[in-house]
Write an enzyme that holds these catalytic residues in place. Structure first.
Site, PDB file in Angstrom:
ATOM      1  N   ASP A   1       0.798  -1.237   0.000  1.00 16.12           N
ATOM      2  CA  ASP A   1       0.000   0.000   0.000  1.00 16.12           C
ATOM      3  C   ASP A   1       0.830   1.287   0.000  1.00 16.12           C
ATOM      4  O   ASP A   1       0.272   2.362   0.219  1.00 16.12           O
ATOM      5  CB  ASP A   1      -0.964   0.052   1.206  1.00 16.12           C
ATOM      6  CG  ASP A   1      -2.275  -0.613   0.860  1.00 16.12           C
ATOM      7  OD1 ASP A   1      -2.436  -1.019  -0.306  1.00 16.12           O
ATOM      8  OD2 ASP A   1      -3.128  -0.737   1.753  1.00 16.12           O
TER       9      ASP A   1
ATOM     10  N   LYS B   1       3.206   1.388  -5.013  1.00 13.45           N
ATOM     11  CA  LYS B   1       4.003   0.846  -6.130  1.00 13.45           C
ATOM     12  C   LYS B   1       3.190   0.787  -7.424  1.00 13.45           C
ATOM     13  O   LYS B   1       3.664   1.187  -8.481  1.00 13.45           O
ATOM     14  CB  LYS B   1       4.508  -0.573  -5.782  1.00 13.45           C
ATOM     15  CG  LYS B   1       5.449  -0.603  -4.597  1.00 13.45           C
ATOM     16  CD  LYS B   1       5.852  -2.006  -4.218  1.00 13.45           C
ATOM     17  CE  LYS B   1       4.740  -2.833  -3.650  1.00 13.45           C
ATOM     18  NZ  LYS B   1       4.154  -2.319  -2.406  1.00 13.45           N
ATOM     19  N   THR B   2       1.960   0.280  -7.312  1.00  9.46           N
ATOM     20  CA  THR B   2       1.142   0.139  -8.527  1.00  9.46           C
ATOM     21  C   THR B   2       0.732   1.515  -9.043  1.00  9.46           C
ATOM     22  O   THR B   2       0.752   1.769 -10.252  1.00  9.46           O
ATOM     23  CB  THR B   2      -0.092  -0.741  -8.229  1.00  9.46           C
ATOM     24  OG1 THR B   2       0.381  -1.973  -7.694  1.00  9.46           O
ATOM     25  CG2 THR B   2      -0.906  -1.013  -9.476  1.00  9.46           C
TER      26      THR B   2
ATOM     27  N   HIS C   1       2.692  -7.243  -0.231  1.00 14.17           N
ATOM     28  CA  HIS C   1       2.151  -8.003   0.896  1.00 14.17           C
ATOM     29  C   HIS C   1       3.054  -9.182   1.238  1.00 14.17           C
ATOM     30  O   HIS C   1       3.515  -9.899   0.350  1.00 14.17           O
ATOM     31  CB  HIS C   1       0.746  -8.488   0.518  1.00 14.17           C
ATOM     32  CG  HIS C   1      -0.066  -8.867   1.710  1.00 14.17           C
ATOM     33  ND1 HIS C   1       0.187  -9.998   2.435  1.00 14.17           N
ATOM     34  CD2 HIS C   1      -1.101  -8.248   2.312  1.00 14.17           C
ATOM     35  CE1 HIS C   1      -0.682 -10.072   3.437  1.00 14.17           C
ATOM     36  NE2 HIS C   1      -1.460  -9.014   3.389  1.00 14.17           N
TER      37      HIS C   1
END
Ligand SMILES: Nc1nc2c(ncn2[C@@H]2O[C@H](COP(=O)(O)OP(=O)(O)OP(=O)(O)O)[C@@H](O)[C@H]2O)c(=O)[nH]1
Length: 515
Positions: free
Chosen positions: A70, A73-74, A133
């Site tokens: 969270d 990165k994306t 994660h």
């Protein structure tokens, strides 16, 4: 005959295009169905025009986003494509295009790695968006294995978190050049004062130094990926992403690419196309491959012959695959069960012998380095990760009852299956979802005998060990019983395993050389 060849060429071209989009998707079972369905459709209606050929006009580098879950990165991956799409140097990928598997959408996290390409005026980039994660660290490791450099994303709102540390360690462990790291201090839009940003920057620089990166020299860019995606506050968004790209262009070095050595590519993913064969995707580590090359796929106790019937990178046909290319290799005549992630593609006639037994230099991480408090006892069962493979392994020690956190020692690893191992190849040991040690293989040993592999023999060895010590060294309570004493822990300067990580990283050209 010619028509047949043409048809099959079209079919592969189209399949491969669809396949590459499949590669970009992340839920494998969902994807293999998708690929199969599309493959059938493609055979029925091949598209005219064939495939674009990949042209090497700019130096190529593989980079990727790493960091805690969270931290953005994306979003940053999407922001890079947005900024570059303005110059027609990337195809804009929305956040949902990247985290597009159903579970990723529902949980709002990245599970699988996502590969995409973009270019700047100076370079062509393969980009890997890794999951943050902790549950998906396996995918992160195989993703990181393909990177030549990393963009460490740290949310300025949180600072360094457990996977920030773990990803740094793993990035180093896969051997990327130490100068090829940049920090994007994300979510700066949520930090009103400069002082807080400076404090987080200081903390990250210290952390980088702790892990052996040049912490004082690394570029730290405070910005906002979200602002870049949404086209707001350009001084935090677009301009900072442009600065990040400039850092990749000017500060990241292109590792030594060894073309004139025996080719080798570890498979990161395997996809099957009905009626055509199986595609292995991954990064070409060294040497070159061309169409019709005779190859052998090794690992997990198998060695299977095949022929390369197609080579692609990012939807385009590659005439000659070179080190660093992110490839899809179509392997003739192989079924989905023949291949799996972690197997390695070599030329037929290679001299490599896979083994399930090797000597290694191991460093056991301290809890503050992200490791466990538990000591490693003789015959301890762990999981080892190296290149893109992972397997169960048993650790044997010589001349020591235990390895305490902070210890470095020579160990022997007995793997669950014969795997591709070379001297100087790096590995990571993980146990119960934690990275507990890192190391390098030093010597290959002859394969284990049936007796050595026998479960009863191993249990008997553990029993003997318990009797010898007078207690059970394998339980969790060992962390309480044997309190690590760091006063005797080797200092970086006299710790051989630690030294291996401090010295210049191994380049791809070293990997083929027998030491
Ligand atoms: N305020 C703010 N929020 C951001 C920024 N960048 C990302 N976010 C938000 O942070 C959340 C997580 O972003 P992601 O991009 O999914 O984070 P991630 O690191 O890719 O997450 P994983 O891949 O699951 O590890 C989302 O709600 C984003 O909208 C930013 O610059 N500012």
């Amino acid at each position: 005959m010619v028509l047949l060849a043409r048809a099959s060429q079209y079919a592969f071209a189209v399949n491969a295009k669809l396949l590459t989009s499949a590669v970009n998707c992340r839920a494998e079972s969902y994807l293999s169905n998708l690929v199969r369905q599309q493959a059938v459709r493609c055979f029925a209606a091949p598209l005219p025009g064939g495939k674009q050929v990949f042209k090497r006009t700019k130096p190529h580098l593989n980079v990727g986003t790493i960091g805690h879950v969270d931290h953005g990165k994306t979003t940053l991956t999407s922001a890079i494509t947005k900024v570059l799409s303005g110059k027609k140097q990337a195809k804009f990928r929305k956040y949902e295009d990247i985290d597009n598997a159903p579970e990723e959408k529902s949980r709002g996290i990245t599970i699988n790695t996502y590969h995409l390409e973009y270019e700047t005026d100076l370079r062509h980039y393969g980009h890997i968006d890794c999951p943050g994660h902790a549950d998906y660290i396996k995918n992160m490791i195989t993703g990181a294995a393909q990177m030549d450099g990393a963009i460490l994303v740290v949310a300025a709102t949180d600072g360094a978190m457990p996977q920030t540390r773990e990803h740094l360690l793993l990035a180093k462990q896969v051997g990327m050049p130490l100068e090829n790291i940049v920090v994007f201090l994300n979510k700066a839009d949520e930090i009103p004062d400069q002082e807080t940003l400076e404090l987080v920057e200081m903390e990250i620089r210290e952390l980088l130094t702790e892990y052996g990166f040049p912490g004082d020299k690394v570029e730290v860019i405070a910005g906002s990926a979200l602002c870049a995606v949404e086209g707001k506050v350009p001084e935090l968004g677009e301009q900072k992403v442009a600065k990040l790209l400039n850092t990749l262009d000017t500060k990241f070095i292109i590792p030594n690419r060894d073309l004139n050595t025996e080719p080798m590519m570890p498979a990161e993913h395997v996809y099957s196309i009905q009626g055509r064969g199986t595609v292995a995707t991954g990064k070409m580590e060294r040497g070159t491959f061309t169409r019709n090359d005779k190859v052998q796929v090794v690992g997990y106790g198998k060695d299977i012959d095949s022929v390369i019937s197609g080579l692609e990178t990012f939807h385009k046909t590659v005439e000659k695959a070179e080190p660093g290319d992110q490839l899809g290799i179509l392997l003739r005549g192989l079924g989905p069960k023949d291949l799996r992630r972690g197997m390695v593609i070599l030329p037929q006639g290679h001299k490599h012998v896979c083994t399930d037994h090797a000597k290694a230099q191991l460093y056991v991480l301290k809890p503050e380095e992200g490791g466990s408090k538990r000591p490693i006892a003789n015959f301890f069962n762990e999981h080892v990760y190296s290149l893109t493979w992972d397997t169960g392994c048993l650790v044997t020690l010589s001349g020591k009852d235990f390895l305490m956190p902070g210890d470095a020692a020579e160990v022997q690893l007995q793997l669950a299956a014969p795997m591709f191992i070379e001297p100087q190849q790096r590995f990571t040991l993980r146990m119960e979802g934690k990275t507990i040690g890192t190391g390098v293989f030093t010597h290959l040993l002859p394969k284990l005998t049936e007796l050595e592999k026998d479960k009863k023999t191993r249990k008997a060895a553990m029993r003997t060990e318990m009797e010898r010590l007078g207690f059970n060294p394998y339980g969790e309570h060992m962390a309480r019983r044997l309190k690590p004493d760091y006063t005797n822990s080797p200092k970086p300067d006299d710790n051989p395993a630690f030294e291996v990580f401090k010295e210049n990283p191994i380049t791809t050209s070293d990997w083929g050389k027998k030491k």
